[in-house]
Design a protein around this motif. Structure first.
Motif, PDB file in Angstrom:
ATOM      1  N   ILE A   1      26.024  -4.663  78.877  1.00  0.00           N
ATOM      2  CA  ILE A   1      24.766  -4.724  78.128  1.00  0.00           C
ATOM      3  C   ILE A   1      23.601  -4.967  79.094  1.00  0.00           C
ATOM      4  O   ILE A   1      23.628  -5.902  79.895  1.00  0.00           O
ATOM      5  N   PRO A   2      22.523  -4.126  79.041  1.00  0.00           N
ATOM      6  CA  PRO A   2      21.345  -4.347  79.897  1.00  0.00           C
ATOM      7  C   PRO A   2      20.483  -5.467  79.340  1.00  0.00           C
ATOM      8  O   PRO A   2      19.535  -5.247  78.583  1.00  0.00           O
ATOM      9  N   TRP A   3      20.808  -6.719  79.689  1.00  0.00           N
ATOM     10  CA  TRP A   3      20.120  -7.880  79.122  1.00  0.00           C
ATOM     11  C   TRP A   3      18.638  -7.866  79.503  1.00  0.00           C
ATOM     12  O   TRP A   3      18.263  -7.518  80.595  1.00  0.00           O
ATOM     13  N   SER A   4      17.800  -8.275  78.553  1.00  0.00           N
ATOM     14  CA  SER A   4      16.372  -8.461  78.837  1.00  0.00           C
ATOM     15  C   SER A   4      15.960  -9.876  78.451  1.00  0.00           C
ATOM     16  O   SER A   4      14.844 -10.121  78.021  1.00  0.00           O
ATOM     17  N   LEU A   5      16.910 -10.834  78.602  1.00  0.00           N
ATOM     18  CA  LEU A   5      16.662 -12.222  78.236  1.00  0.00           C
ATOM     19  C   LEU A   5      16.534 -13.064  79.501  1.00  0.00           C
ATOM     20  O   LEU A   5      16.820 -12.612  80.609  1.00  0.00           O
ATOM     21  N   SER A   6      16.094 -14.315  79.313  1.00  0.00           N
ATOM     22  CA  SER A   6      16.086 -15.244  80.434  1.00  0.00           C
ATOM     23  C   SER A   6      17.518 -15.562  80.820  1.00  0.00           C
ATOM     24  O   SER A   6      18.448 -15.402  80.025  1.00  0.00           O
TER      25      SER A   6
ATOM     26  N   GLY B   1      19.696 -11.707  66.098  1.00  0.00           N
ATOM     27  CA  GLY B   1      19.660 -10.474  65.323  1.00  0.00           C
ATOM     28  C   GLY B   1      18.338  -9.737  65.401  1.00  0.00           C
ATOM     29  O   GLY B   1      18.293  -8.535  65.651  1.00  0.00           O
ATOM     30  N   PHE B   2      17.238 -10.467  65.201  1.00  0.00           N
ATOM     31  CA  PHE B   2      15.919  -9.827  65.190  1.00  0.00           C
ATOM     32  C   PHE B   2      15.262  -9.816  66.563  1.00  0.00           C
ATOM     33  O   PHE B   2      14.251  -9.126  66.748  1.00  0.00           O
ATOM     34  N   GLY B   3      15.774 -10.592  67.505  1.00  0.00           N
ATOM     35  CA  GLY B   3      15.157 -10.693  68.826  1.00  0.00           C
ATOM     36  C   GLY B   3      15.525  -9.531  69.740  1.00  0.00           C
ATOM     37  O   GLY B   3      16.017  -8.484  69.314  1.00  0.00           O
ATOM     38  N   SER B   4      15.283  -9.751  71.023  1.00  0.00           N
ATOM     39  CA  SER B   4      15.495  -8.674  71.999  1.00  0.00           C
ATOM     40  C   SER B   4      16.963  -8.279  72.096  1.00  0.00           C
ATOM     41  O   SER B   4      17.274  -7.120  72.364  1.00  0.00           O
ATOM     42  N   PHE B   5      17.878  -9.242  71.857  1.00  0.00           N
ATOM     43  CA  PHE B   5      19.294  -8.892  71.919  1.00  0.00           C
ATOM     44  C   PHE B   5      19.660  -7.903  70.815  1.00  0.00           C
ATOM     45  O   PHE B   5      20.386  -6.936  71.044  1.00  0.00           O
ATOM     46  N   GLY B   6      19.165  -8.142  69.622  1.00  0.00           N
ATOM     47  CA  GLY B   6      19.432  -7.228  68.529  1.00  0.00           C
ATOM     48  C   GLY B   6      18.873  -5.843  68.781  1.00  0.00           C
ATOM     49  O   GLY B   6      19.523  -4.829  68.481  1.00  0.00           O
TER      50      GLY B   6
ATOM     51  N   ALA C   1       4.759 -18.678  66.567  1.00  0.00           N
ATOM     52  CA  ALA C   1       5.590 -19.228  67.643  1.00  0.00           C
ATOM     53  C   ALA C   1       5.900 -18.179  68.695  1.00  0.00           C
ATOM     54  O   ALA C   1       6.037 -18.484  69.887  1.00  0.00           O
ATOM     55  N   GLY C   2       6.036 -16.905  68.275  1.00  0.00           N
ATOM     56  CA  GLY C   2       6.339 -15.848  69.234  1.00  0.00           C
ATOM     57  C   GLY C   2       5.248 -15.653  70.261  1.00  0.00           C
ATOM     58  O   GLY C   2       5.517 -15.328  71.424  1.00  0.00           O
ATOM     59  N   GLN C   3       3.974 -15.828  69.872  1.00  0.00           N
ATOM     60  CA  GLN C   3       2.878 -15.680  70.824  1.00  0.00           C
ATOM     61  C   GLN C   3       2.875 -16.774  71.882  1.00  0.00           C
ATOM     62  O   GLN C   3       2.484 -16.537  73.022  1.00  0.00           O
ATOM     63  N   ARG C   4       3.319 -17.964  71.506  1.00  0.00           N
ATOM     64  CA  ARG C   4       3.252 -19.102  72.422  1.00  0.00           C
ATOM     65  C   ARG C   4       4.551 -19.321  73.207  1.00  0.00           C
ATOM     66  O   ARG C   4       4.508 -19.707  74.377  1.00  0.00           O
ATOM     67  N   LEU C   5       5.680 -19.043  72.549  1.00  0.00           N
ATOM     68  CA  LEU C   5       6.958 -19.409  73.159  1.00  0.00           C
ATOM     69  C   LEU C   5       7.856 -18.217  73.472  1.00  0.00           C
ATOM     70  O   LEU C   5       8.921 -18.393  74.043  1.00  0.00           O
ATOM     71  N   GLY C   6       7.448 -17.015  73.080  1.00  0.00           N
ATOM     72  CA  GLY C   6       8.291 -15.850  73.317  1.00  0.00           C
ATOM     73  C   GLY C   6       8.927 -15.366  72.025  1.00  0.00           C
ATOM     74  O   GLY C   6       9.113 -16.123  71.066  1.00  0.00           O
ATOM     75  N   VAL C   7       9.278 -14.103  72.012  1.00  0.00           N
ATOM     76  CA  VAL C   7       9.734 -13.475  70.779  1.00  0.00           C
ATOM     77  C   VAL C   7      11.061 -14.051  70.299  1.00  0.00           C
ATOM     78  O   VAL C   7      11.269 -14.261  69.097  1.00  0.00           O
ATOM     79  N   ASN C   8      11.981 -14.346  71.208  1.00  0.00           N
ATOM     80  CA  ASN C   8      13.292 -14.849  70.788  1.00  0.00           C
ATOM     81  C   ASN C   8      13.197 -16.241  70.171  1.00  0.00           C
ATOM     82  O   ASN C   8      13.797 -16.521  69.137  1.00  0.00           O
ATOM     83  N   ILE C   9      12.413 -17.119  70.810  1.00  0.00           N
ATOM     84  CA  ILE C   9      12.222 -18.466  70.256  1.00  0.00           C
ATOM     85  C   ILE C   9      11.442 -18.378  68.952  1.00  0.00           C
ATOM     86  O   ILE C   9      11.684 -19.141  68.011  1.00  0.00           O
ATOM     87  N   GLY C  10      10.493 -17.437  68.881  1.00  0.00           N
ATOM     88  CA  GLY C  10       9.740 -17.259  67.651  1.00  0.00           C
ATOM     89  C   GLY C  10      10.631 -16.892  66.478  1.00  0.00           C
ATOM     90  O   GLY C  10      10.514 -17.454  65.377  1.00  0.00           O
ATOM     91  N   TRP C  11      11.556 -15.956  66.703  1.00  0.00           N
ATOM     92  CA  TRP C  11      12.483 -15.585  65.634  1.00  0.00           C
ATOM     93  C   TRP C  11      13.410 -16.748  65.291  1.00  0.00           C
ATOM     94  O   TRP C  11      13.766 -16.948  64.126  1.00  0.00           O
ATOM     95  N   GLY C  12      13.805 -17.523  66.299  1.00  0.00           N
ATOM     96  CA  GLY C  12      14.636 -18.687  66.020  1.00  0.00           C
ATOM     97  C   GLY C  12      13.921 -19.718  65.172  1.00  0.00           C
ATOM     98  O   GLY C  12      14.499 -20.302  64.248  1.00  0.00           O
ATOM     99  N   ALA C  13      12.612 -19.954  65.446  1.00  0.00           N
ATOM    100  CA  ALA C  13      11.820 -20.887  64.639  1.00  0.00           C
ATOM    101  C   ALA C  13      11.680 -20.376  63.211  1.00  0.00           C
ATOM    102  O   ALA C  13      11.762 -21.144  62.242  1.00  0.00           O
ATOM    103  N   GLY C  14      11.463 -19.057  63.075  1.00  0.00           N
ATOM    104  CA  GLY C  14      11.386 -18.491  61.732  1.00  0.00           C
ATOM    105  C   GLY C  14      12.687 -18.642  60.971  1.00  0.00           C
ATOM    106  O   GLY C  14      12.701 -18.964  59.775  1.00  0.00           O
ATOM    107  N   GLY C  15      13.809 -18.415  61.645  1.00  0.00           N
ATOM    108  CA  GLY C  15      15.101 -18.605  61.005  1.00  0.00           C
ATOM    109  C   GLY C  15      15.346 -20.046  60.612  1.00  0.00           C
ATOM    110  O   GLY C  15      15.977 -20.324  59.584  1.00  0.00           O
TER     111      GLY C  15
END
Length: 923
Positions: A104-109, A229-234, A350-364
């Motif tokens: 998998i071509p990861w694009s995460l930290s 699911g909704f973040g960059s991994f998904g 949250a996505g604007q301040r902390l990144g898209v993956n953390i933003g989706w996690g906060a929403g979840g």
């Protein structure tokens, strides 16, 4: 009944033997796996590079990942098999998981990447454990955290200030630490589980979790599921799924896939609470997501109301599952809708301040709290208590909690679902009201209207072959803006984009293209309007031909199959010819049947030379660049200075003198290789405008050519094959003969459009450019977009051909405007006879020549193109264009002297009577 505290007093809380064996097994596995992989890399590195070039780097990495996973899984299984019988699937699960992790071509930290990797590994291993134990989904989280902890510990140890104590064994120390931490942490959980909880959590006899545990699990899984699911991994997983399966990408598929992936995590909690039937949660969530997007786009909702509608519909389909366990649960749809809308706001902030993956996690997290609180509250009732009491008794089958009217209620739910889907337009007859849309967007000008029009929604409600409706809407746009043709062209482009060509729906797509090409006089359309629909049909069937070319090359579409042959015949009836290339074996069999022994021997020799070149290149790389100079000296060919060309021209023959013999209309030169001082071919220089070119594109080419030459009293100088022909004697690529379309397929891998003018000249269009220019008159040109990327530009190109009665064909463009275009690193390494057409202009005098370059000896196309290009430039010529002409089975070339006699050299091996197309030069 023995309680948990009593069991804890009776037995030890720790299985030290299992923990030690598990930890040691992981350390040994990590060391052995990385030693094995490094050994392979260092031993056959060049072979790995070459294999990666053929099958791709992801495929290569997946193999090494599977090898690593096999070693790790085998070591773990050796320890695990004493606790879990028939657990051989553990090895397979670990190998598959590691293969995916390495691919998998990861694009995460980096930390998040390792956590997700561990979760993936734990999920596949959990599929094995769940066959023996209920409620072991905690292993997924333990695996993710342990995997990430091993990475952090390994990096910290190796990069710390005291890493020098490891001397030159830092990498080995890092591997050992990784296996030690991962094995120690994951082994701790397993050791505790097998020593204590195994006495309680027997197969299918687990007590249901408390409401507090359920709420905590629900909130955590929603946060993790949304982030993944909704973040960059998904998104990455969705793109990989589309790439691997060829599944068409669309807005509906994207949202359904991502929402379904997120629902998988909440399913783990529901599966723990309700043992059977809970996977319908994932299925109905996907159905609801698809229905919600359909409603959102079909009914043209604004964003805010669209979000509410989407949440309401998904909530309805999830209610179908929840209501089977909790009666009267209508409040779920409201809570789900509000929670979804609020959660998306949290995601945005949250996505604007902390990144898209953390933003989706906060929403979840927010959504999990709101929806989980509702379920928590409803589980306090008698139904939940009854469920828990049934589970505690160890019964595997739950009693039916519904009344005898359950079948009627279920039927009512199915009916409601059917009504909802029908309202969304699935099989409905709702038509798009373009007049109402125009009223709502009355301030838009023509360009804004065409650009922002909801084509996707339109195509959902209007059948693409409903020509009466299409014509009414086209006329409406024409009345409002003075032009409705662009509306149809944009609609055709979006249709191809939303519904790409697939083998599964091939005949349906062809039928649509045929309907567009068919004459529509019965509908009252005049010829110019009918041509608009025909162009869309040609464009659509051209996409079919491009897809079939790729499928034939990959072996998924056999053109010899009777059913597939009928498909190709249907396309040919509509002037759509598919490029079909024979492989080496097919060519050998075909020529064997025809008794072409010289051709067979020549091809076998060339194939052996190609293999020899590949082996030589790989072996020379292993030996090193200086081996044959310093270690084992060998004589080399004559050295040619870098500043000079490898080739040179030597005068051969000249005909038709001009300017009192100072120039000639026809000059033939021998092409010589300076390093070997031998002739490799000929170059026929044809001076313009003293010579004229003509092109016969298709049909009975040779009789047409001879009749034309006799009727027009022309002196024939040269005749050669031009465009490429497939194995069924049909032209490849866009071909037009005097304004009549012969083949409407515009091929994306052939960048040269060769236009043969009535004046006898040739001009070339470079399809690698964003825009192209078509001559209207000596003072005016028409600039359009690249027709490969735009249906409107494609229509303008065909319309220009009809109006100008143009003749053109498509081929490979090797050089253009004094720039070399062919990429040696991407070109095929085949050794073949070559014939090129060069359009050159003298830098000083601006004299124009057409040069036919005939190379009967085998050459690599990229190498010989560079040599010819350098040769022409060394003679003070600007290379306007350099084109590749067909040879192979249609290797036709005849050059005539001033008396009309055919020369013995240069000359092609195939008789002129076999021609499927011809470029003819005359005086």
């Amino acid at each position: 009944m023995t309680t948990l505290p009593q069991i804890r007093k009776q037995i030890s809380l720790w299985n030290w033997r299992f923990w030690g064996q598990w930890t040691l097994a992981n350390v040994v596995a990590w060391v052995v796996a990385f030693w094995t992989i490094n050994k392979i890399y260092n031993t056959i590195w060049n072979a790995i590079v070459n294999i990666s070039a053929v099958i791709g780097r992801p495929a290569t990495m997946s193999v090494f990942g599977a090898l690593f996973g096999f070693i790790l899984g085998l070591a773990q299984w050796i320890v695990l098999r004493r606790q879990v019988r028939k657990s051989g699937g553990w090895i397979v699960a670990t190998a598959v998981a590691c293969s995916m992790i390495w691919t998998i071509p990861w694009s995460l930290s980096r930390p998040l990447e390792k956590i997700v990797s561990g979760l993936l590994l734990g999920f596949l291993q959990w599929l094995v454990l769940r066959r023996h134990y209920q409620g072991v989904y905690w292993w997924i989280i333990v695996s993710g955290l342990s995997w990430a902890a091993g990475e952090l510990a390994s990096q910290w140890i190796v990069q710390s200030s005291f890493a020098g104590i490891f001397f030159s064994y830092r990498e080995l120390a890092g591997v050992i630490i990784y296996g030690l931490v991962y094995g120690g942490l994951s082994g701790s959980a397993l050791a505790y589980f097998f020593q204590v909880l195994r006495r309680i959590l027997r197969l299918r006899k687990i007590s249901a979790p408390s409401r507090t545990v359920f709420l905590a699990s629900w909130v955590a899984m929603n946060a993790v599921g949304w982030s993944i699911g909704f973040g960059s991994f998904g998104q990455t997983l969705r793109e990989m799924f589309i790439t691997w399966t060829g599944f068409p990408s669309s807005l509906i598929f994207e949202k359904t896939f991502l929402h379904g992936l997120a629902a998988l995590f909440t399913w783990l909690v529901l599966w723990r609470q309700w043992f059977r039937g809970s996977f319908w949660w994932v299925i109905w969530t996907c159905v609801g997501a698809a229905a919600g997007i359909l409603a959102w786009t079909r009914l043209d909702f604004e964003n805010a109301t669209g979000i509410l509608l989407y949440g309401l519909i998904v909530g309805f389909f999830q209610w179908l599952v929840l209501s089977q366990k909790i009666s009267g649960f209508w409040s779920w749809m409201f809570v789900h809708t509000v929670g979804w809308a609020v959660a998306l706001v949290i995601v945005a902030q949250a996505g604007q301040r902390l990144g898209v993956n953390i933003g989706w996690g906060a929403g979840g997290l927010v959504y999990g709290l709101s929806s989980g609180a509702l379920i928590f509250w409803r589980l306090r009732g008698p139904i939940a208590a009854l469920q828990r009491s049934q589970i505690k008794t160890g019964q595997q089958d739950y009693p039916t909690l519904q009344t005898e009217t359950a079948s009627g209620v279920q039927a009512a739910r199915v009916f409601l679902g059917f009504i909802l889907l029908s309202a969304l337009g699935v099989g409905s007859g709702f038509a798009f009201d373009i007049q109402s849309y125009h009223v709502k967007h009355a301030t838009q000008d023509r360009e804004s209207f065409i650009r922002s029009f909801p084509y996707y929604t339109y195509l959902q409600q209007v059948k693409f072959t409903d020509f009466k409706q299409l014509q009414r809407d086209r006329q409406f746009v024409w009345k409002q803006f003075g032009d409705g043709d662009d509306f149809l062209y944009h609609l055709g482009e979006h249709f191809v984009q939303y519904y790409p060509v697939q083998l599964a729906h091939l005949e349906d797509t062809i039928a649509i293209g045929e309907a567009y090409i068919a004459d529509k006089q019965k509908l009252g359309l005049n010829p110019p309007t009918n041509q608009i629909y025909q162009i869309i049909g040609y464009y659509l069937l051209g996409k079919v031909a491009q897809t079939l070319k790729d499928e034939i090359r990959s072996g998924r579409f056999n053109p010899e199959d009777p059913g597939n042959a009928q498909i190709l015949q249907r396309l040919e009836q509509n002037r759509i010819y598919v490029t079909i290339e024979r492989n080496s074996l097919q060519n050998l069999i075909s020529n064997f049947k025809q008794g072409k022994w010289d051709y067979i021997l020549n091809r076998m020799w060339l194939e052996s030379k190609e293999v020899e070149q590949k082996v030589n290149g790989r072996y020379a790389a292993l030996l090193g660049p200086d081996f044959f100079e310093d270690v084992y000296p060998m004589p080399t060919a004559m050295n040619i200075p870098v500043t000079e060309t490898r080739l040179q021209l030597s005068a051969y023959r000249q005909y038709y003198p001009l300017q009192q013999g100072k120039e000639h209309a026809v000059s033939i030169f021998a092409i010589q290789d300076k390093s070997k001082m031998n002739n490799i071919g000929h170059a026929v220089w044809l001076r313009r405008p003293d010579t004229r070119s003509n092109y016969f594109a298709y049909g009975n080419v040779t009789p047409k050519f001879r009749q034309w030459a006799t009727r027009s009293n022309k002196t024939v100088i040269l005749a050669t094959t031009g465009g490429f022909t497939n194995i069924h004697n049909k032209p490849e690529g866009l071909t037009v003969d005097a304004g009549t379309i012969v083949n409407a397929v515009l091929m994306p891998d052939r960048d040269g459009l060769v236009i043969v003018h009535d004046s006898g000249g040739i001009s070339v269009i470079n399809l690698k450019r964003d825009t192209i220019k078509l001559s209207l008159n000596p003072q005016e040109v028409l600039t359009i977009e690249n027709p490969l990327h735009s249906l409107i530009a494609y229509s303008k190109l065909l319309d220009w051909c009809r109006q100008r009665k143009a003749t053109l064909f498509q081929t490979q463009l090797l050089a253009f405007s004094d720039q070399l275009l062919i990429d040696a690193s991407k070109a095929k390494g085949q050794l073949r006879e070559r014939r090129l057409l060069a359009l050159i202009r003298d830098h000083k005098t601006a004299d124009l020549h057409h040069v036919i370059i005939d190379l009967p000896t085998p050459h690599n196309l990229a190498v010989i193109t560079k040599d010819i290009f350098d040769l022409l430039q060394s003679r003070g010529k600007k290379v306007e264009a350099l084109l590749n002409l067909d040879v192979g089975s249609y290797n036709i070339l005849e050059v005539y002297d001033h008396r009309g006699n055919a020369l013995s050299s240069p000359k092609g091996p195939v008789p002129l009577n076999n021609a499927t197309n011809l470029i003819v030069y005359t005086r």
